[in-house]
Structures are given as C-alpha cells and as structure tokens.
Design an enzyme around this catalytic site. Structure first.
Site, PDB file in Angstrom:
ATOM      1  N   HIS A   1       0.901  -1.299  -0.047  1.00 44.32           N
ATOM      2  CA  HIS A   1       0.139  -0.046   0.017  1.00 44.32           C
ATOM      3  C   HIS A   1       1.031   1.205  -0.055  1.00 44.32           C
TER       4      HIS A   1
ATOM      5  N   MET B   1       3.968   2.831  -5.438  1.00 45.84           N
ATOM      6  CA  MET B   1       3.285   3.682  -6.139  1.00 45.84           C
ATOM      7  C   MET B   1       1.942   3.017  -6.645  1.00 45.84           C
TER       8      MET B   1
ATOM      9  N   GLY C   1       0.310   0.398  -5.141  1.00 46.43           N
ATOM     10  CA  GLY C   1      -0.481   0.295  -3.980  1.00 46.43           C
ATOM     11  C   GLY C   1      -1.118   1.254  -3.511  1.00 46.43           C
TER      12      GLY C   1
ATOM     13  N   SER D   1       3.608  -8.125 -14.978  1.00 45.65           N
ATOM     14  CA  SER D   1       4.489  -7.009 -15.579  1.00 45.65           C
ATOM     15  C   SER D   1       4.496  -7.307 -17.191  1.00 45.65           C
ATOM     16  N   SER D   2       4.575  -6.473 -17.955  1.00 38.34           N
ATOM     17  CA  SER D   2       4.649  -6.745 -19.295  1.00 38.34           C
ATOM     18  C   SER D   2       6.150  -7.444 -19.695  1.00 38.34           C
ATOM     19  N   CYS D   3       6.981  -7.353 -18.819  1.00 39.63           N
ATOM     20  CA  CYS D   3       8.283  -8.092 -19.172  1.00 39.63           C
ATOM     21  C   CYS D   3       7.975  -9.663 -19.077  1.00 39.63           C
TER      22      CYS D   3
ATOM     23  N   TYR E   1      13.103 -11.622 -12.452  1.00 40.46           N
ATOM     24  CA  TYR E   1      11.952 -10.949 -12.363  1.00 40.46           C
ATOM     25  C   TYR E   1      10.653 -11.501 -13.038  1.00 40.46           C
TER      26      TYR E   1
ATOM     27  N   LYS F   1       7.302 -13.490 -11.984  1.00 46.37           N
ATOM     28  CA  LYS F   1       5.879 -13.045 -12.336  1.00 46.37           C
ATOM     29  C   LYS F   1       5.188 -14.071 -12.958  1.00 46.37           C
TER      30      LYS F   1
ATOM     31  N   THR G   1       1.647  -2.550 -18.004  1.00 49.06           N
ATOM     32  CA  THR G   1       2.807  -2.030 -18.919  1.00 49.06           C
ATOM     33  C   THR G   1       3.702  -1.229 -17.743  1.00 49.06           C
TER      34      THR G   1
ATOM     35  N   HIS H   1      12.927   3.214 -12.733  1.00 53.56           N
ATOM     36  CA  HIS H   1      12.768   3.003 -14.303  1.00 53.56           C
ATOM     37  C   HIS H   1      12.737   4.405 -14.938  1.00 53.56           C
TER      38      HIS H   1
ATOM     39  N   LYS I   1      16.861  13.436 -13.476  1.00 53.43           N
ATOM     40  CA  LYS I   1      18.127  14.008 -14.155  1.00 53.43           C
ATOM     41  C   LYS I   1      17.840  15.414 -14.817  1.00 53.43           C
TER      42      LYS I   1
HETATM   43  N1  NAP Z   1       6.447   0.389 -11.565  1.00 49.62           N
HETATM   44  C1  NAP Z   1       6.319  -0.155 -12.718  1.00 49.62           C
HETATM   45  O1  NAP Z   1       6.741   0.336 -13.940  1.00 49.62           O
HETATM   46  C2  NAP Z   1       5.400  -1.466 -12.811  1.00 49.62           C
HETATM   47  C3  NAP Z   1       5.365  -2.034 -14.187  1.00 49.62           C
HETATM   48  C4  NAP Z   1       4.495  -3.273 -14.300  1.00 49.62           C
HETATM   49  C5  NAP Z   1       4.084  -4.004 -13.044  1.00 49.62           C
HETATM   50  N2  NAP Z   1       4.443  -3.625 -12.029  1.00 49.62           N
HETATM   51  C6  NAP Z   1       4.009  -4.124 -10.767  1.00 49.62           C
HETATM   52  O2  NAP Z   1       3.186  -3.400  -9.955  1.00 49.62           O
HETATM   53  C7  NAP Z   1       3.231  -3.666  -8.578  1.00 49.62           C
HETATM   54  C8  NAP Z   1       3.693  -2.589  -7.656  1.00 49.62           C
HETATM   55  O3  NAP Z   1       4.827  -1.877  -8.425  1.00 49.62           O
HETATM   56  P1  NAP Z   1       4.898  -0.397  -7.694  1.00 49.62           P
HETATM   57  O4  NAP Z   1       5.842   0.214  -8.803  1.00 49.62           O
HETATM   58  O5  NAP Z   1       4.090   0.047  -6.829  1.00 49.62           O
HETATM   59  O6  NAP Z   1       6.351  -0.918  -6.540  1.00 49.62           O
HETATM   60  P2  NAP Z   1       6.995  -0.041  -5.417  1.00 49.62           P
HETATM   61  O7  NAP Z   1       6.786   1.336  -5.653  1.00 49.62           O
HETATM   62  O8  NAP Z   1       8.430  -0.449  -5.256  1.00 49.62           O
HETATM   63  O9  NAP Z   1       6.228  -0.690  -4.245  1.00 49.62           O
HETATM   64  C9  NAP Z   1       6.277  -2.031  -3.728  1.00 49.62           C
HETATM   65  C10 NAP Z   1       5.784  -2.239  -2.321  1.00 49.62           C
HETATM   66  O10 NAP Z   1       5.920  -3.795  -2.141  1.00 49.62           O
HETATM   67  C11 NAP Z   1       6.274  -3.851  -0.884  1.00 49.62           C
HETATM   68  N3  NAP Z   1       7.128  -4.742  -0.395  1.00 49.62           N
HETATM   69  C12 NAP Z   1       8.296  -4.992  -0.949  1.00 49.62           C
HETATM   70  N4  NAP Z   1       8.966  -6.193  -0.637  1.00 49.62           N
HETATM   71  C13 NAP Z   1       8.050  -6.535   0.562  1.00 49.62           C
HETATM   72  C14 NAP Z   1       8.094  -7.422   1.534  1.00 49.62           C
HETATM   73  N5  NAP Z   1       9.182  -8.400   1.616  1.00 49.62           N
HETATM   74  N6  NAP Z   1       7.414  -7.616   2.525  1.00 49.62           N
HETATM   75  C15 NAP Z   1       6.206  -6.786   2.344  1.00 49.62           C
HETATM   76  N7  NAP Z   1       6.085  -5.793   1.273  1.00 49.62           N
HETATM   77  C16 NAP Z   1       7.040  -5.567   0.839  1.00 49.62           C
HETATM   78  C17 NAP Z   1       6.936  -2.175  -0.520  1.00 49.62           C
HETATM   79  O11 NAP Z   1       6.632  -2.105   0.825  1.00 49.62           O
HETATM   80  P3  NAP Z   1       7.097  -1.101   2.090  1.00 49.62           P
HETATM   81  O12 NAP Z   1       6.915   0.426   1.158  1.00 49.62           O
HETATM   82  O13 NAP Z   1       6.134  -1.012   3.171  1.00 49.62           O
HETATM   83  O14 NAP Z   1       8.682  -1.414   2.205  1.00 49.62           O
HETATM   84  C18 NAP Z   1       6.160  -1.387  -1.319  1.00 49.62           C
HETATM   85  O15 NAP Z   1       5.115  -0.874  -0.968  1.00 49.62           O
HETATM   86  C19 NAP Z   1       4.304  -4.999  -8.402  1.00 49.62           C
HETATM   87  O16 NAP Z   1       3.649  -6.013  -8.429  1.00 49.62           O
HETATM   88  C20 NAP Z   1       4.955  -4.782  -9.591  1.00 49.62           C
HETATM   89  O17 NAP Z   1       5.817  -5.963 -10.269  1.00 49.62           O
HETATM   90  C21 NAP Z   1       4.893  -2.100 -11.549  1.00 49.62           C
HETATM   91  C1  GFB Z   2       8.094  -2.623 -15.927  1.00 50.98           C
HETATM   92  C2  GFB Z   2       9.593  -2.691 -15.761  1.00 50.98           C
HETATM   93  O1  GFB Z   2      10.506  -2.842 -17.242  1.00 50.98           O
HETATM   94  C3  GFB Z   2      11.539  -2.975 -16.658  1.00 50.98           C
HETATM   95  O2  GFB Z   2      12.130  -2.655 -18.178  1.00 50.98           O
HETATM   96  P1  GFB Z   2      12.596  -1.588 -18.846  1.00 50.98           P
HETATM   97  O3  GFB Z   2      11.236  -1.218 -19.346  1.00 50.98           O
HETATM   98  O4  GFB Z   2      13.609  -1.720 -19.958  1.00 50.98           O
HETATM   99  O5  GFB Z   2      13.207  -0.883 -17.753  1.00 50.98           O
HETATM  100  P2  GFB Z   2      13.589   0.697 -17.467  1.00 50.98           P
HETATM  101  O6  GFB Z   2      14.656   0.836 -16.570  1.00 50.98           O
HETATM  102  O7  GFB Z   2      12.303   1.707 -17.581  1.00 50.98           O
HETATM  103  O8  GFB Z   2      14.255   1.029 -19.010  1.00 50.98           O
HETATM  104  C4  GFB Z   2      13.665   1.364 -20.140  1.00 50.98           C
HETATM  105  C5  GFB Z   2      14.665   1.974 -20.917  1.00 50.98           C
HETATM  106  O9  GFB Z   2      15.072   3.194 -20.884  1.00 50.98           O
HETATM  107  C6  GFB Z   2      16.521   3.429 -20.930  1.00 50.98           C
HETATM  108  N1  GFB Z   2      16.834   4.473 -20.043  1.00 50.98           N
HETATM  109  C7  GFB Z   2      17.465   5.638 -20.452  1.00 50.98           C
HETATM  110  N2  GFB Z   2      17.644   6.385 -19.382  1.00 50.98           N
HETATM  111  C8  GFB Z   2      17.588   5.563 -18.178  1.00 50.98           C
HETATM  112  C9  GFB Z   2      17.700   5.966 -16.959  1.00 50.98           C
HETATM  113  O10 GFB Z   2      18.193   6.894 -16.532  1.00 50.98           O
HETATM  114  N3  GFB Z   2      17.291   4.911 -16.065  1.00 50.98           N
HETATM  115  C10 GFB Z   2      16.519   3.814 -16.306  1.00 50.98           C
HETATM  116  N4  GFB Z   2      16.186   3.031 -15.680  1.00 50.98           N
HETATM  117  N5  GFB Z   2      16.476   3.539 -17.811  1.00 50.98           N
HETATM  118  C11 GFB Z   2      16.987   4.488 -18.664  1.00 50.98           C
HETATM  119  C12 GFB Z   2      16.983   1.882 -20.379  1.00 50.98           C
HETATM  120  O11 GFB Z   2      18.392   2.031 -20.840  1.00 50.98           O
HETATM  121  C13 GFB Z   2      15.936   1.014 -21.479  1.00 50.98           C
HETATM  122  O12 GFB Z   2      16.479   0.946 -22.806  1.00 50.98           O
HETATM  123  C14 GFB Z   2      12.206  -4.355 -16.329  1.00 50.98           C
HETATM  124  O13 GFB Z   2      13.416  -4.389 -15.920  1.00 50.98           O
HETATM  125  C15 GFB Z   2      11.341  -4.343 -15.062  1.00 50.98           C
HETATM  126  O14 GFB Z   2      11.254  -5.803 -14.577  1.00 50.98           O
HETATM  127  C16 GFB Z   2       9.799  -4.278 -15.112  1.00 50.98           C
HETATM  128  O15 GFB Z   2       8.918  -5.058 -15.853  1.00 50.98           O
END
Ligand code: NAP
Ligand code: GFB
Length: 311
Positions: free
Chosen positions: A12, A15, A17, A108-110, A137, A141, A165, A180, A188
């Site tokens: 929760h 981002m 939650g 996740s889309s990965c 990862y 998933k 996504t 990400h 930056k």
């Molecule tokens: N961000 C993206 O681009 C993206 C894309 C596709 C799918 N998703 C999926 O969306 C979901 C949420 O992602 P998010 O971006 O919101 O991630 P986030 O901001 O990093 O939040 C992850 C949460 O998981 C909790 N957590 C992690 N490890 C834990 C553990 N061992 N025990 C209890 N809680 C734990 C953390 O709790 P605390 O804050 O209390 O430590 C945190 O609140 C995930 O399933 C992720 O795979 C994310």
């Molecule tokens: C949704 C997430 O997608 C993730 O893949 P993915 O999109 O490549 O993850 P990102 O870290 O968002 O990177 C996306 C693209 O952005 C480029 N990029 C450019 N500048 C930056 C920077 O400053 N930081 C980062 N982080 N990237 C950067 C990176 O090289 C890559 O080609 C997966 O690793 C996770 O598992 C998850 O599935």
C-alpha cells in the site's frame, strides 16, 4: 466488493498500492487493510498466514513486490527472483487457505518473450526466450500467473492476473540507480536545470520503444477488473501506444524546461527493443485509460518537486 468489504492492499505504500488505496477511499470503501514491510515481511510464510488468520480479508490486491528498472533487475537478480516468488506464493496460498473471495495478482509486461510479435497478446506468454536483464523478475511473475491459474483449476479460487505495462505517477521511485526510465529522467533533467548543467545522460541508444501508463489509471483499471473480470486468463493493462526512449526524453526535457543537450550512454543496456501491450481484451471488458502521457508527466513532475521540498 461491498463498501464495507474487508480489502487487503499488499504494498500500500508503493506507487501502485497507494494509488489503489486512494481509489478505494475515493469510491467510499471503508475497510481497507494494510501493513508495511516492517510490520509484515511477506517473504515469511508463517507471518503471512498469521496475518490472514487474524484479519480474514475478503478481497486482496497483490501490489507488493520487489520492483525496479533495468539496472536494478540486472544487478539484484537473486533478490528479484526470490523476494517476488516468496511474496506471491505466500499471499496466494494464504488467500486460498483463509477463503479469500477474490484476489488480483499484478504481473508485468516483461513476462512476454523478448522478440514476441507486437503488440503483445496475452497468448504470447511462454512462446519464446525472455529478455536477459529482467529474466529473474519475469520468471517470478510468470510463476505468480501460474499459481493463480493452478489454484483456480484445483480449488476453484477466483484469483485473477493483471499485466501492467511500464508505470509512472505519484509516489514513484526516483533513485537514479534502481528506478525506471521515466522517473529517472524527470530527476536528471530537473537536477541539471537546477544546477545549470549543460548535458543530461540518457542510458542506452534511445531507440527502444516503451509504453507508459499513469499509475492512477492502473488503479482505476484494477478496481474495474476486480468488479467485472472473473476470467482464468491474464489481462494486459496499458495504453496501446508507445514511443522511443529518445522521444520520451525530449518530452520530459520540455516539461521540465531543461535547455541543454542530451547524450546517450551506450554502455548501458537497452533491454527489450519493444513491449507494446495489446489492450483489446481490456477494452472489450470495458476499460480504457484516461491520462495521456504529456499530462501524466506534468503531474508526476509536480509530485516529484513537492516530494523534494518535503525532504
Ligand atoms: N512500476 C512499474 O513500472 C510496474 C510495471 C509493471 C508492473 N508493476 C507491478 O506493480 C506492483 C507494484 O509496483 P510499484 O511500482 O508500486 O512498486 P513499489 O513502489 O516499489 O512498491 C512495492 C511495495 O511492495 C512492498 N514490499 C516489497 N517487498 C516486501 C516485503 N518483503 N514484504 C512486504 N512488503 C513488501 C513495499 O512495501 P514498503 O513500502 O512497506 O516497504 C512497497 O510498498 C508490483 O507487483 C510490480 O511488479 C510495476
Ligand atoms: C516494467 C519494468 O520494465 C523494466 O524494463 P525496462 O522497461 O527496460 O526498464 P527501464 O529501467 O524503465 O528502462 C527502459 C529503457 O530506458 C532506458 N533508459 C534511459 N535512461 C535511463 C535511466 O536513466 N534509467 C533507467 N532505468 N532507464 C533508462 C533503458 O536503457 C531502457 O532501454 C524491467 O526491468 C522491470 O522488470 C519491469 O518489468
């Protein structure tokens, strides 16, 4: 879900939650159950089962996970596999054991093959090799998806899997090593503007394409699917539109108002060349996103600036 249903949002504070909790509260749900990771480490099966026995949630949004960008995934490969396997296995099993009415697992889309045809249809799962940088990862998933399917098949559990996504929005992670791309570039470009720097480094070639969905739109989709989708098969949640990393960087550069140059660090990995989701199933169920990328980036940037003021 009824307004007084017992709803557990795992993760929760994250981002996604926090967006789900925000949406539930806006919709008038009054019994939202949460625990921080220090209160409840979801990697501990006993702790998770004790929690479910105590709280008896009726609905579960599984948004807790170890999450990060390309560099974090490629660096902490064991942690991304172990933590996510343990979190999902413990919660999904406990949800069955303690009679949860419905659970939503977030993948996740990965999970799709690195070079699958685009846009990615749900049936492309497991049809080819994965992207190496986030294979641990992705395997975790995929296991979560298969757990939900197996508990559906063997025990009749109503456990659904949603595949978002790339996401961005309020409460994102701005750590430059583990985040990400979208939040990293916001930070930056902002810091370069504030510090009077001439150049911002963008990782990779800038050629990969990515799709970006605002996290509050995902939260809205999650509530909609919790109410309206009871299928065994996974559902993609995205915008159905993608751009190159270079185009994204130019967009963020403009929103932030940075007037310097960009340089591309090709020593950093590009990752998957493209992972555009086919969202026709989502649209046929009746949901479509509402926040366009430029508006979303502006909202995320305002949130970022408010957060650095708070620090
Ligand atoms: N961000 C993206 O681009 C993206 C894309 C596709 C799918 N998703 C999926 O969306 C979901 C949420 O992602 P998010 O971006 O919101 O991630 P986030 O901001 O990093 O939040 C992850 C949460 O998981 C909790 N957590 C992690 N490890 C834990 C553990 N061992 N025990 C209890 N809680 C734990 C953390 O709790 P605390 O804050 O209390 O430590 C945190 O609140 C995930 O399933 C992720 O795979 C994310
Ligand atoms: C949704 C997430 O997608 C993730 O893949 P993915 O999109 O490549 O993850 P990102 O870290 O968002 O990177 C996306 C693209 O952005 C480029 N990029 C450019 N500048 C930056 C920077 O400053 N930081 C980062 N982080 N990237 C950067 C990176 O090289 C890559 O080609 C997966 O690793 C996770 O598992 C998850 O599935």
């Amino acid at each position: 879900m009824h307004k007084d249903s017992k709803i557990y949002v795992a993760g929760h504070r994250g981002m996604v939650g926090s967006a789900i909790v925000r949406k539930l509260e806006q919709e008038g749900f009054t019994h939202i159950i949460t625990r921080t990771s220090s209160e409840l480490d979801l990697r501990s099966q006993q702790a998770v089962e004790d929690f479910f026995e105590e709280e008896q949630p009726e609905f579960v949004f599984l948004a807790a996970a170890k999450v990060g960008g390309i560099q974090a995934n490629n660096t902490f490969r064991a942690d991304f596999l172990y933590d996510n396997l343990m979190i999902e296995a413990n919660i999904i099993h406990a949800a069955h054991k303690y009679g949860v009415e419905k659970l939503m697992f977030l993948g996740s889309s990965c999970i799709y093959p690195k070079l699958a045809p685009q846009p990615l249809k749900e049936e492309y799962l497991l049809t080819g090799p994965l992207e190496q940088t986030n294979e641990p990862y992705a395997i975790a998933k995929i296991a979560g998806i298969k757990l939900c399917e197996a508990y559906h098949d063997q025990y009749g559990c109503n456990f659904i899997s949603v595949m978002p996504t790339n996401l961005y929005g309020y409460n994102d992670n701005y750590d430059l090593n583990n985040s990400h791309v979208l939040p990293a570039l916001i930070r930056k470009f902002h810091e370069a503007k504030e510090n009077g720097a001439n150049t911002v480094t963008v990782w990779g070639t800038g050629n990969p394409r990515r799709e970006f969905l605002f996290a509050d739109d995902l939260a809205e989709a999650c509530l909609y699917l919790m109410e309206h989708y009871n299928g065994r098969e996974l559902v993609n949640v995205g915008t159905g539109e993608d751009i190159t990393i270079k185009e994204l960087a130019l967009l963020i550069k403009d929103v932030v108002g940075f007037e310097g140059e960009m340089q591309f660090d090709t020593s950093k990995p590009d990752g998957t060349p493209r992972k555009l989701m086919d969202v026709s199933k989502l649209h046929s169920i009746g949901f479509k996103h509402s926040t366009d990328l430029e508006e979303g980036i502006s909202l995320a940037y305002e949130d970022f600036k408010n957060k650095i003021v708070e620090v």
